[in-house]
Design a protein around this motif. Sequence first.
Motif, PDB file in Angstrom:
ATOM      1  N   UNK A  43       0.815  -1.182   0.309  1.00  0.00           N
ATOM      2  CA  UNK A  43      -0.126   0.075   0.053  1.00  0.00           C
ATOM      3  C   UNK A  43       1.163   0.865   0.202  1.00  0.00           C
ATOM      4  N   UNK A  44       0.375   2.260  -0.148  1.00  0.00           N
ATOM      5  CA  UNK A  44       0.696   3.832   0.348  1.00  0.00           C
ATOM      6  C   UNK A  44      -0.094   4.782   0.850  1.00  0.00           C
ATOM      7  N   UNK A  45       0.174   5.853   1.160  1.00  0.00           N
ATOM      8  CA  UNK A  45      -0.588   6.769   2.122  1.00  0.00           C
ATOM      9  C   UNK A  45      -0.206   8.071   1.483  1.00  0.00           C
ATOM     10  N   UNK A  46      -1.267   8.458   2.138  1.00  0.00           N
ATOM     11  CA  UNK A  46      -1.157  10.088   1.802  1.00  0.00           C
ATOM     12  C   UNK A  46      -1.982  10.521   2.588  1.00  0.00           C
ATOM     13  N   UNK A  47      -1.815  11.699   3.285  1.00  0.00           N
ATOM     14  CA  UNK A  47      -1.225  12.929   4.540  1.00  0.00           C
ATOM     15  C   UNK A  47      -2.545  14.046   3.889  1.00  0.00           C
ATOM     16  N   UNK A  48      -2.979  14.583   5.029  1.00  0.00           N
ATOM     17  CA  UNK A  48      -4.127  15.590   4.529  1.00  0.00           C
ATOM     18  C   UNK A  48      -2.932  16.880   4.796  1.00  0.00           C
ATOM     19  N   UNK A  49      -3.097  17.833   3.768  1.00  0.00           N
ATOM     20  CA  UNK A  49      -2.846  19.477   4.170  1.00  0.00           C
ATOM     21  C   UNK A  49      -2.520  19.777   5.433  1.00  0.00           C
ATOM     22  N   UNK A  50      -4.392  19.593   5.845  1.00  0.00           N
ATOM     23  CA  UNK A  50      -4.506  19.883   7.664  1.00  0.00           C
ATOM     24  C   UNK A  50      -3.318  19.842   8.822  1.00  0.00           C
ATOM     25  N   UNK A  51      -3.723  18.103   7.820  1.00  0.00           N
ATOM     26  CA  UNK A  51      -2.666  17.547   9.761  1.00  0.00           C
ATOM     27  C   UNK A  51      -1.912  18.038   9.855  1.00  0.00           C
ATOM     28  N   UNK A  52      -0.642  19.127   8.692  1.00  0.00           N
ATOM     29  CA  UNK A  52       0.274  19.554   8.361  1.00  0.00           C
ATOM     30  C   UNK A  52       0.615  20.351   8.355  1.00  0.00           C
ATOM     31  N   UNK A  53      -0.364  21.589   8.034  1.00  0.00           N
ATOM     32  CA  UNK A  53      -0.607  22.592   8.932  1.00  0.00           C
ATOM     33  C   UNK A  53      -0.124  22.958  10.168  1.00  0.00           C
ATOM     34  N   UNK A  54      -1.089  21.800  11.018  1.00  0.00           N
ATOM     35  CA  UNK A  54      -1.962  21.717  12.232  1.00  0.00           C
ATOM     36  C   UNK A  54      -3.162  22.386  12.713  1.00  0.00           C
ATOM     37  N   UNK A  55      -4.290  22.259  11.410  1.00  0.00           N
ATOM     38  CA  UNK A  55      -5.238  23.176  11.557  1.00  0.00           C
ATOM     39  C   UNK A  55      -5.777  21.277  12.405  1.00  0.00           C
ATOM     40  N   UNK A  56      -5.560  20.232  12.280  1.00  0.00           N
ATOM     41  CA  UNK A  56      -5.647  19.528  13.140  1.00  0.00           C
ATOM     42  C   UNK A  56      -5.562  18.819  14.387  1.00  0.00           C
ATOM     43  N   UNK A  57      -4.424  20.058  14.725  1.00  0.00           N
ATOM     44  CA  UNK A  57      -4.166  20.237  16.074  1.00  0.00           C
ATOM     45  C   UNK A  57      -2.725  19.270  15.833  1.00  0.00           C
ATOM     46  N   UNK A  58      -2.268  19.635  17.372  1.00  0.00           N
ATOM     47  CA  UNK A  58      -0.951  19.501  17.536  1.00  0.00           C
ATOM     48  C   UNK A  58      -0.372  17.979  17.157  1.00  0.00           C
TER      49      UNK A  58
END
Length: 261
Positions: free
Chosen positions: A158-173
């Motif tokens: 499998x491969x995986x894809x992160x969501x941009x908001x997870x990286x920018x911090x919108x979903x929390x630290x």
Amino acid sequence: MIDIHSHILCNLDDGPRTLEQSLELARLAVQEGITMILATPHHRNGRYLNEAHAIIEAVAVFQEQLNQNQIHLKVCHGQEIRVYPQLIDDYDDGSLLTLHGSSYMLIEFSTGKLPERMDEMIYELSLMQITPIIAHPERNREIADQPDKLLRMIELGALSQLTSHSITGKFGSHTKRLAMELCKRNLVHFIASDVHDAIHRPFHLQQAYDSVRRLLGDDYVTYYQQNAEHVIRNTPIERWTPAVKRRSRFSLQRVLNILGT
Ligand SMILES: [Fe+2]
């Protein structure tokens, strides 16, 4: 930039409700520097059913609207498929879509437990020449608690894809820290927006790449962006070797350092 995961089509899922809202998202995409976007409506997530033929038709209609409004964005078909027991059979029957007709399929889990017999499903998909891309693994509780479960699925193909908001911090630290850990361990192959609307879930794809560039360097950004191109061209992505956490050796090294040996 290419965005491989979005909810830009209206009236299909929890994305935009009106065509005007979809067009507004498209304008924002262009402003961010996105030239190509994969429309990936939810399918079989317990709330929404969006079968292949309906998505292909909606993409064609939306592309026509983009052209008429002189919005220079290419939209391609995809689907965000919640893993369910009949997935393989339904793919055979033609109700499921891969990304832009490639050999890459975007799949998602619930936020809680991982699906049962996931190993088998990844194996069966590989026999059909399909590579699953796990959407936002960082938002699944079981993977967040035990990232090695993601490592296991990647080792199986499998491969995986992160969501941009997870990286920018919108979903929390906490999610941001986890996202960075997954990147550093080479357990991530793509970054995508998973955009839903212009207010609460906008793109922030450029911001996410900027964060990755700042924290991990240019090579990671290039890698993720090239992988998105591989999906569109249906060519194999390069797989960076995942790093295995070696807590015990790290601890031993620390003890030796403290002892001055
Ligand atoms: Fe999504």
